[in-house]
Design a protein around this motif. Structure first.
Motif, mmCIF file in Angstrom:
data_model
loop_
_atom_site.group_PDB
_atom_site.id
_atom_site.type_symbol
_atom_site.label_atom_id
_atom_site.label_comp_id
_atom_site.label_asym_id
_atom_site.label_seq_id
_atom_site.Cartn_x
_atom_site.Cartn_y
_atom_site.Cartn_z
ATOM 1 N N ALA A 96 30.704 34.555 33.900
ATOM 2 C CA ALA A 96 31.318 35.864 33.688
ATOM 3 C C ALA A 96 31.482 36.172 32.197
ATOM 4 C CB ALA A 96 32.675 35.932 34.373
ATOM 5 N N CYS A 97 31.490 37.465 31.899
ATOM 6 C CA CYS A 97 31.738 37.937 30.537
ATOM 7 C C CYS A 97 32.704 39.110 30.616
ATOM 8 C CB CYS A 97 30.433 38.364 29.878
ATOM 9 S SG CYS A 97 30.645 39.056 28.212
ATOM 10 N N PHE A 98 33.845 38.971 29.949
ATOM 11 C CA PHE A 98 34.864 40.026 29.986
ATOM 12 C C PHE A 98 35.583 40.008 28.637
ATOM 13 C CE2 PHE A 98 38.890 42.005 31.446
ATOM 14 C CZ PHE A 98 38.368 43.103 32.120
ATOM 15 N N PRO A 99 35.032 40.710 27.636
ATOM 16 C CA PRO A 99 35.562 40.623 26.272
ATOM 17 C C PRO A 99 36.837 41.450 26.072
ATOM 18 C CG PRO A 99 33.716 42.136 26.344
ATOM 19 C CD PRO A 99 33.828 41.551 27.717
ATOM 20 N N HIS A 100 37.915 40.974 26.669
ATOM 21 C CA HIS A 100 39.185 41.684 26.579
ATOM 22 C C HIS A 100 40.335 40.686 26.504
ATOM 23 C CE1 HIS A 100 37.273 45.529 27.490
ATOM 24 N NE2 HIS A 100 36.615 44.911 28.456
ATOM 25 N N ARG A 101 41.469 41.189 26.043
ATOM 26 C CA ARG A 101 42.697 40.399 25.976
ATOM 27 C C ARG A 101 43.449 40.611 27.290
ATOM 28 N NH1 ARG A 101 46.137 38.582 21.598
ATOM 29 N NH2 ARG A 101 48.356 38.708 22.144
ATOM 30 N N VAL A 102 43.678 39.540 28.042
ATOM 31 C CA VAL A 102 44.295 39.687 29.356
ATOM 32 C C VAL A 102 45.515 38.779 29.488
ATOM 33 C CG1 VAL A 102 41.998 40.151 30.317
ATOM 34 C CG2 VAL A 102 43.004 37.881 30.582
ATOM 35 N N ALA A 103 46.447 39.237 30.307
ATOM 36 C CA ALA A 103 47.604 38.437 30.715
ATOM 37 C C ALA A 103 47.507 38.236 32.216
ATOM 38 C CB ALA A 103 48.907 39.140 30.342
ATOM 39 N N PHE A 104 48.146 37.181 32.710
ATOM 40 C CA PHE A 104 48.074 36.880 34.136
ATOM 41 C C PHE A 104 49.451 36.979 34.775
ATOM 42 C CE2 PHE A 104 47.961 34.173 37.888
ATOM 43 C CZ PHE A 104 46.838 34.674 38.528
ATOM 44 N N HIS A 105 49.494 37.684 35.916
ATOM 45 C CA HIS A 105 50.718 37.798 36.704
ATOM 46 C C HIS A 105 50.666 36.798 37.850
ATOM 47 C CE1 HIS A 105 53.750 39.150 39.474
ATOM 48 N NE2 HIS A 105 52.852 39.580 40.348
ATOM 49 N N ASP A 106 51.651 35.897 37.916
ATOM 50 C CA ASP A 106 51.738 34.937 39.010
ATOM 51 C C ASP A 106 52.366 35.612 40.226
ATOM 52 O OD1 ASP A 106 50.950 32.214 37.849
ATOM 53 O OD2 ASP A 106 52.392 32.931 36.364
ATOM 54 N N ARG A 131 54.491 30.364 44.718
ATOM 55 C CA ARG A 131 55.581 29.654 45.385
ATOM 56 C C ARG A 131 55.203 29.043 46.733
ATOM 57 N NH1 ARG A 131 57.224 33.713 42.268
ATOM 58 N NH2 ARG A 131 59.000 33.330 40.881
ATOM 59 N N GLU A 132 54.241 29.634 47.409
ATOM 60 C CA GLU A 132 53.833 29.111 48.715
ATOM 61 C C GLU A 132 52.561 28.267 48.638
ATOM 62 O OE1 GLU A 132 55.420 29.188 51.495
ATOM 63 O OE2 GLU A 132 57.013 30.630 51.098
ATOM 64 N N LEU A 133 51.589 28.715 47.838
ATOM 65 C CA LEU A 133 50.331 27.973 47.716
ATOM 66 C C LEU A 133 50.321 27.047 46.505
ATOM 67 C CD1 LEU A 133 47.782 30.830 48.571
ATOM 68 C CD2 LEU A 133 48.816 29.146 50.115
ATOM 69 N N HIS A 134 51.323 27.202 45.627
ATOM 70 C CA HIS A 134 51.459 26.357 44.432
ATOM 71 C C HIS A 134 50.244 26.465 43.519
ATOM 72 C CE1 HIS A 134 54.881 24.805 46.594
ATOM 73 N NE2 HIS A 134 54.093 24.407 47.593
ATOM 74 N N LEU A 135 49.780 27.697 43.332
ATOM 75 C CA LEU A 135 48.625 27.950 42.475
ATOM 76 C C LEU A 135 49.087 28.564 41.157
ATOM 77 C CD1 LEU A 135 46.221 29.501 45.136
ATOM 78 C CD2 LEU A 135 46.286 27.134 44.328
ATOM 79 N N LYS A 136 48.927 27.853 40.100
ATOM 80 C CA LYS A 136 49.219 28.372 38.754
ATOM 81 C C LYS A 136 48.096 28.023 37.796
ATOM 82 C CE LYS A 136 52.701 28.513 35.106
ATOM 83 N NZ LYS A 136 52.949 29.979 35.174
ATOM 84 N N HIS A 137 47.666 26.775 37.847
ATOM 85 C CA HIS A 137 46.602 26.305 36.957
ATOM 86 C C HIS A 137 45.251 26.930 37.313
ATOM 87 C CE1 HIS A 137 43.730 23.521 35.097
ATOM 88 N NE2 HIS A 137 43.223 23.330 36.295
ATOM 89 N N GLU A 138 44.969 27.081 38.610
ATOM 90 C CA GLU A 138 43.628 27.440 39.063
ATOM 91 C C GLU A 138 43.121 28.773 38.525
ATOM 92 O OE1 GLU A 138 45.316 24.369 41.713
ATOM 93 O OE2 GLU A 138 46.044 26.260 40.874
ATOM 94 N N PRO A 139 43.855 29.883 38.685
ATOM 95 C CA PRO A 139 43.330 31.149 38.148
ATOM 96 C C PRO A 139 43.196 31.148 36.630
ATOM 97 C CG PRO A 139 45.570 31.421 38.979
ATOM 98 C CD PRO A 139 45.108 30.079 39.435
ATOM 99 N N ARG A 140 44.109 30.473 35.952
ATOM 100 C CA ARG A 140 44.026 30.416 34.495
ATOM 101 C C ARG A 140 42.816 29.596 34.037
ATOM 102 N NH1 ARG A 140 49.305 31.172 35.738
ATOM 103 N NH2 ARG A 140 50.599 32.399 34.300
ATOM 104 N N GLU A 141 42.522 28.529 34.767
ATOM 105 C CA GLU A 141 41.359 27.721 34.432
ATOM 106 C C GLU A 141 40.087 28.544 34.549
ATOM 107 O OE1 GLU A 141 39.381 24.296 33.143
ATOM 108 O OE2 GLU A 141 41.503 24.854 33.122
ATOM 109 N N LEU A 142 40.006 29.368 35.575
ATOM 110 C CA LEU A 142 38.841 30.238 35.744
ATOM 111 C C LEU A 142 38.757 31.263 34.610
ATOM 112 C CD1 LEU A 142 39.219 30.764 39.575
ATOM 113 C CD2 LEU A 142 37.278 29.642 38.467
ATOM 114 N N LEU A 143 39.882 31.844 34.234
ATOM 115 C CA LEU A 143 39.888 32.845 33.170
ATOM 116 C C LEU A 143 39.491 32.227 31.826
ATOM 117 C CD1 LEU A 143 43.127 34.835 34.100
ATOM 118 C CD2 LEU A 143 40.762 35.649 34.259
#
Length: 274
Positions: free
Chosen positions: A126-136, A142-154
């Motif tokens: 992927a290519c996305f030349p922008h400044r992004v923030a992530f909303h958990d 809290r239920e799936l305990h996913l925090k690292h995974e989406p950030r690792e992809l980004l």
């Protein structure tokens, strides 16, 4: 090529079909073909969360019967994945499909979870030349305990600058019918989330839940904010100049539902994803 079943939530089907198309594109890049069971409907989460379990149960039973034959099921929504994995066992206790529901729940994955933990792919080209923030989103975190995974992809997206905004783990205030029953509280929470995205200097706010993004986007617009919202799948599907595949026409998928194969799982080839 390996295959997965695509579980598309109501919000995506009705309001943001491009997220579904981009999910297919990303899964294909990861080496998976997608089956789209056309008879799928709502998973029952809105009724369940509001306390109408009797109304939610037939939808949950239907979902299990449709998807139980699949080895892998992927959804671009943490909240709907949570409904199937975490809440179906309780909702369907004592029903003929309870055992199938428990087993199916272990084979249903949120998109970022699937890519990182199952497919073991973090770089999707992927290519996305922008400044992004992530909303958990609450269910994902809290239920799936996913925090690292989406950030690792980004972090593996070319040209993307990932910044952490203040209080990224705070609820955005949507919460399904909570946003209707307690709209003043919901709006205030969303306003705080929008302000935090602005404070981080983000151009885009990314999340794994389309319902959260819809809520936050409405508030950003009312603030005349320059910050835009985008689903993780659409970021991962972006190429070249930072745009996801140009086709955003979901009609092809619906047109195919009129053919004699309607209701039979088969490879999804529509929508122009490339």
């Amino acid at each position: 090529m390996a295959r997965v079943a695509l579980f598309i939530p109501c919000f995506v089907d009705q309001l943001s079909p491009e997220i579904g198309l981009d999910t297919v594109e990303v899964l294909r890049r990861a080496g998976y073909e997608c089956d789209y069971p056309r008879e799928q409907t709502c998973c029952g989460q809105p009724a369940f969360n509001t306390g109408y379990w009797k109304d939610a149960r037939p939808l949950a039973e239907r979902f299990v019967r449709i998807f139980r034959a699949y080895e892998l099921v992927v959804s671009p929504s943490g909240s709907c994945t949570t409904m199937v994995r975490n809440f179906y066992p309780e909702l369907l206790a004592g029903t003929p499909v309870h055992e199938d529901a428990v087993a199916l729940g272990q084979r249903v994955f949120e998109l970022s979870e699937f890519l990182v933990k199952v497919a073991r792919r973090t770089d999707l080209g992927a290519c996305f030349p922008h400044r992004v923030a992530f909303h958990d989103a609450c269910h994902s975190l809290r239920e799936l305990h996913l925090k690292h995974e989406p950030r690792e992809l980004l972090r593996h997206v070319q040209g993307l600058e990932l910044v952490e905004m203040p209080y990224s783990e705070d609820c955005c205030g949507f919460g399904g019918t909570f946003a209707v029953k307690f709209h003043m509280i919901s709006a205030a929470m969303g306003d705080a989330k929008a302000g935090n995205a602005e404070a981080a200097g983000a151009e885009f706010l990314v999340s794994t839940d389309p319902s959260c993004l819809m809520h936050i986007e409405g508030i950003l617009r009312r603030r005349n904010s320059p910050v835009k919202t985008i689903h993780l799948a659409s970021v991962l599907a972006s190429v070249g100049t930072g745009l996801a595949p140009s086709s955003r026409d979901f009609n092809d998928l619906h047109n195919k539902s009129e053919d004699p194969g309607r209701g039979k799982p088969r490879p999804y080839t529509g929508g122009g994803a490339s």
